[in-house]
Every structure is written in C-alpha cells, then in structure tokens.
Write a protein that holds these residues in place. Structure first.
Motif, PDB file in Angstrom:
ATOM      1  N   MET A   1       0.835  -1.180   0.000  1.00 21.18           N
ATOM      2  CA  MET A   1       0.000   0.000   0.000  1.00 21.18           C
ATOM      3  C   MET A   1       0.882   1.246   0.000  1.00 21.18           C
ATOM      4  O   MET A   1       1.862   1.329   0.721  1.00 21.18           O
ATOM      5  CB  MET A   1      -0.905  -0.016   1.230  1.00 21.18           C
ATOM      6  N   THR A   2       0.552   2.210  -0.809  1.00 26.04           N
ATOM      7  CA  THR A   2       1.303   3.459  -0.907  1.00 26.04           C
ATOM      8  C   THR A   2       0.961   4.363   0.270  1.00 26.04           C
ATOM      9  O   THR A   2      -0.202   4.570   0.591  1.00 26.04           O
ATOM     10  CB  THR A   2       0.963   4.185  -2.225  1.00 26.04           C
ATOM     11  N   GLU A   3       1.988   4.892   0.896  1.00 29.29           N
ATOM     12  CA  GLU A   3       1.781   5.823   2.008  1.00 29.29           C
ATOM     13  C   GLU A   3       1.537   7.217   1.452  1.00 29.29           C
ATOM     14  O   GLU A   3       2.201   7.639   0.509  1.00 29.29           O
ATOM     15  CB  GLU A   3       3.024   5.845   2.896  1.00 29.29           C
ATOM     16  N   THR A   4       0.575   7.906   2.014  1.00 29.41           N
ATOM     17  CA  THR A   4       0.315   9.281   1.602  1.00 29.41           C
ATOM     18  C   THR A   4       0.235  10.173   2.826  1.00 29.41           C
ATOM     19  O   THR A   4      -0.006   9.705   3.940  1.00 29.41           O
ATOM     20  CB  THR A   4      -1.013   9.411   0.816  1.00 29.41           C
ATOM     21  N   HIS A   5       0.475  11.441   2.617  1.00 28.36           N
ATOM     22  CA  HIS A   5       0.324  12.468   3.640  1.00 28.36           C
ATOM     23  C   HIS A   5      -0.548  13.550   3.018  1.00 28.36           C
ATOM     24  O   HIS A   5      -0.419  13.845   1.835  1.00 28.36           O
ATOM     25  CB  HIS A   5       1.680  13.067   4.038  1.00 28.36           C
ATOM     26  N   THR A   6      -1.416  14.120   3.802  1.00 26.25           N
ATOM     27  CA  THR A   6      -2.276  15.169   3.271  1.00 26.25           C
ATOM     28  C   THR A   6      -2.045  16.464   4.033  1.00 26.25           C
ATOM     29  O   THR A   6      -1.622  16.448   5.195  1.00 26.25           O
ATOM     30  CB  THR A   6      -3.763  14.774   3.368  1.00 26.25           C
ATOM     31  N   TYR A   7      -2.299  17.570   3.364  1.00 25.88           N
ATOM     32  CA  TYR A   7      -2.079  18.893   3.939  1.00 25.88           C
ATOM     33  C   TYR A   7      -3.286  19.751   3.604  1.00 25.88           C
ATOM     34  O   TYR A   7      -3.579  19.996   2.439  1.00 25.88           O
ATOM     35  CB  TYR A   7      -0.797  19.507   3.378  1.00 25.88           C
ATOM     36  N   ASP A   8      -3.998  20.153   4.635  1.00 21.30           N
ATOM     37  CA  ASP A   8      -5.201  20.944   4.433  1.00 21.30           C
ATOM     38  C   ASP A   8      -4.967  22.369   4.907  1.00 21.30           C
ATOM     39  O   ASP A   8      -4.548  22.592   6.043  1.00 21.30           O
ATOM     40  CB  ASP A   8      -6.370  20.333   5.216  1.00 21.30           C
ATOM     41  N   VAL A   9      -5.215  23.310   4.027  1.00 25.44           N
ATOM     42  CA  VAL A   9      -5.109  24.725   4.373  1.00 25.44           C
ATOM     43  C   VAL A   9      -6.365  25.432   3.878  1.00 25.44           C
ATOM     44  O   VAL A   9      -7.063  24.945   2.990  1.00 25.44           O
ATOM     45  CB  VAL A   9      -3.851  25.405   3.770  1.00 25.44           C
ATOM     46  N   THR A  10      -6.637  26.559   4.484  1.00 28.27           N
ATOM     47  CA  THR A  10      -7.750  27.393   4.064  1.00 28.27           C
ATOM     48  C   THR A  10      -7.193  28.744   3.676  1.00 28.27           C
ATOM     49  O   THR A  10      -6.343  29.294   4.377  1.00 28.27           O
ATOM     50  CB  THR A  10      -8.761  27.559   5.223  1.00 28.27           C
ATOM     51  N   ILE A  11      -7.642  29.266   2.562  1.00 28.84           N
ATOM     52  CA  ILE A  11      -7.296  30.615   2.130  1.00 28.84           C
ATOM     53  C   ILE A  11      -8.560  31.449   2.291  1.00 28.84           C
ATOM     54  O   ILE A  11      -9.592  31.132   1.693  1.00 28.84           O
ATOM     55  CB  ILE A  11      -6.824  30.640   0.660  1.00 28.84           C
ATOM     56  N   GLU A  12      -8.465  32.494   3.107  1.00 26.01           N
ATOM     57  CA  GLU A  12      -9.625  33.338   3.371  1.00 26.01           C
ATOM     58  C   GLU A  12      -9.352  34.753   2.878  1.00 26.01           C
ATOM     59  O   GLU A  12      -8.474  35.445   3.394  1.00 26.01           O
ATOM     60  CB  GLU A  12      -9.918  33.353   4.870  1.00 26.01           C
ATOM     61  N   TRP A  13     -10.084  35.162   1.867  1.00 28.92           N
ATOM     62  CA  TRP A  13      -9.939  36.509   1.310  1.00 28.92           C
ATOM     63  C   TRP A  13     -10.512  37.511   2.307  1.00 28.92           C
ATOM     64  O   TRP A  13     -11.647  37.393   2.755  1.00 28.92           O
ATOM     65  CB  TRP A  13     -10.663  36.596  -0.029  1.00 28.92           C
ATOM     66  N   THR A  14      -9.734  38.523   2.651  1.00 26.67           N
ATOM     67  CA  THR A  14     -10.148  39.558   3.603  1.00 26.67           C
ATOM     68  C   THR A  14     -10.136  40.928   2.953  1.00 26.67           C
ATOM     69  O   THR A  14     -10.200  41.945   3.633  1.00 26.67           O
ATOM     70  CB  THR A  14      -9.223  39.564   4.837  1.00 26.67           C
ATOM     71  N   GLY A  15     -10.061  40.962   1.639  1.00 23.40           N
ATOM     72  CA  GLY A  15      -9.861  42.219   0.926  1.00 23.40           C
ATOM     73  C   GLY A  15     -11.068  42.842   0.274  1.00 23.40           C
ATOM     74  O   GLY A  15     -10.916  43.699  -0.605  1.00 23.40           O
ATOM     75  N   ASN A  16     -12.276  42.479   0.680  1.00 30.01           N
ATOM     76  CA  ASN A  16     -13.453  43.121   0.120  1.00 30.01           C
ATOM     77  C   ASN A  16     -13.566  44.514   0.733  1.00 30.01           C
ATOM     78  O   ASN A  16     -13.836  44.659   1.920  1.00 30.01           O
ATOM     79  CB  ASN A  16     -14.712  42.312   0.400  1.00 30.01           C
ATOM     80  N   LEU A  17     -13.352  45.537  -0.067  1.00 28.81           N
ATOM     81  CA  LEU A  17     -13.385  46.920   0.409  1.00 28.81           C
ATOM     82  C   LEU A  17     -14.783  47.537   0.287  1.00 28.81           C
ATOM     83  O   LEU A  17     -14.943  48.741   0.466  1.00 28.81           O
ATOM     84  CB  LEU A  17     -12.370  47.767  -0.376  1.00 28.81           C
ATOM     85  N   GLY A  18     -15.762  46.733  -0.014  1.00 29.92           N
ATOM     86  CA  GLY A  18     -17.136  47.225  -0.150  1.00 29.92           C
ATOM     87  C   GLY A  18     -17.780  46.747  -1.429  1.00 29.92           C
ATOM     88  O   GLY A  18     -18.756  46.014  -1.401  1.00 29.92           O
ATOM     89  N   PRO A  19     -17.231  47.126  -2.588  1.00 25.61           N
ATOM     90  CA  PRO A  19     -17.861  46.715  -3.844  1.00 25.61           C
ATOM     91  C   PRO A  19     -17.384  45.351  -4.358  1.00 25.61           C
ATOM     92  O   PRO A  19     -17.704  44.964  -5.483  1.00 25.61           O
ATOM     93  CB  PRO A  19     -17.448  47.833  -4.810  1.00 25.61           C
ATOM     94  N   GLY A  20     -16.596  44.629  -3.556  1.00 22.46           N
ATOM     95  CA  GLY A  20     -16.086  43.342  -4.028  1.00 22.46           C
ATOM     96  C   GLY A  20     -15.167  43.523  -5.217  1.00 22.46           C
ATOM     97  O   GLY A  20     -14.385  44.468  -5.262  1.00 22.46           O
ATOM     98  N   THR A  21     -15.301  42.662  -6.185  1.00 21.12           N
ATOM     99  CA  THR A  21     -14.439  42.724  -7.370  1.00 21.12           C
ATOM    100  C   THR A  21     -15.124  43.438  -8.530  1.00 21.12           C
ATOM    101  O   THR A  21     -14.968  43.058  -9.689  1.00 21.12           O
ATOM    102  CB  THR A  21     -14.013  41.306  -7.806  1.00 21.12           C
ATOM    103  N   ALA A  22     -15.834  44.510  -8.211  1.00 25.16           N
ATOM    104  CA  ALA A  22     -16.523  45.287  -9.247  1.00 25.16           C
ATOM    105  C   ALA A  22     -15.558  45.861 -10.269  1.00 25.16           C
ATOM    106  O   ALA A  22     -15.917  46.101 -11.417  1.00 25.16           O
ATOM    107  CB  ALA A  22     -17.332  46.410  -8.604  1.00 25.16           C
TER     108      ALA A  22
END
Length: 157
Positions: A1-22
C-alpha cells in the motif's frame, strides 16, 4: 500500500473593500493562509500586482518552502552522516519571469545560499557535498519544474 500524507489549508480573502471585485482596483488582495491549530499567515499578492508589501505573497511562500525543505533534509543528512551542524542560515533568491504577453509568469529559478557552520574542520568537505544529495529526497524540490541551485558556504565553529 502506498503511504500518503495530506495537507489541508484554508485561504480566506479579507480584501473586500465594499464593492467586491466590481473593478480591478476596487478590492484588496489581502488574505490569510489558515490551518487548524496554527497562527494565520497574513498574505497578499506581490506589490507589483497591487499587493500589500507588508504581507507574504505566494511567490515568497513558494521560495520559502524550497529553502525550508532543503534545510530540513540537509540537517537530517548531516545528522545521519556524522556532520555536526551548529548554525544554518539561508538567504534564498527566487526569480519569476513574466511571459512576453504580460499575462502571466512562472518561477524560473531558485538559488539557495546556505551558510552552514560545522563543529570541526574535518567535516567541511562532507558538509558541502551533502547539499548536492538533498535534491533527490526533498519533497518540494522533487515537486517543482524549475531549477534549484545551491551555493553553500561552510564555516568551522
């Protein structure tokens, strides 16, 4: 059986200045890199791409990952190879080359510049040579498609 390792990260956008990506200039590139139980990493894009220079950018994090993996494997190889390292610092340099069309780019080279201090003069040759062995085992180096060079300096304590 092949050994695996997993890596979980979350990227959270904090740059909404009001109008989003208008519009291209209407939002901040600020975000956080998160993982359970770890301190968040304040990140953004490179300042050349409207990012915040006070925050880490993905290119810096990639270059740092290459340097970290090299150092950790190098220290391991030294430990099992009889080389006593007492200090290690690396001023790594990464290069991103933009496409001629201006629409994108890629990391084209990373240069590792480790400055290693060993306990005894008899260890210097092996300490220098072991840098060349790291690329074959470093998970990050084996995963990228750009050249990684190393220019080590070895000193005696």
């Amino acid at each position: 059986m092949t050994e695996t390792h997993t890596y979980d990260v979350t990227i959270e956008w904090t740059g909404n200045l009001g109008p989003g990506t208008a519009g291209y200039r209407s939002f901040s590139r600020a975000h956080e890199v998160l993982a359970e139980g770890k301190t968040p990493i304040a990140a953004s894009s490179d300042p050349a791409f409207r990012g915040d220079p006070a925050r880490w950018n993905p290119e810096e994090l990639l270059v740092a990952s290459v340097a970290q993996c090299h150092m950790l494997w190098y220290l391991h190889l030294c430990a099992v190879g009889g080389v006593t390292v007492v200090d290690y610092e690396d001023r790594t340099h990464g290069v991103m080359t933009m496409d001629a069309s201006g629409g994108g780019g890629r990391i084209t080279e990373v240069v590792l510049r480790p400055e290693v201090t060993v306990a005894e003069a008899s260890m210097t040759d092996k300490a220098r040579a072991l840098h060349g062995d790291v690329h074959a085992v470093c998970f990050i180096a084996r995963s990228v498609n750009f050249p990684i060079r190393h220019e080590p300096v070895v000193r005696v304590q």
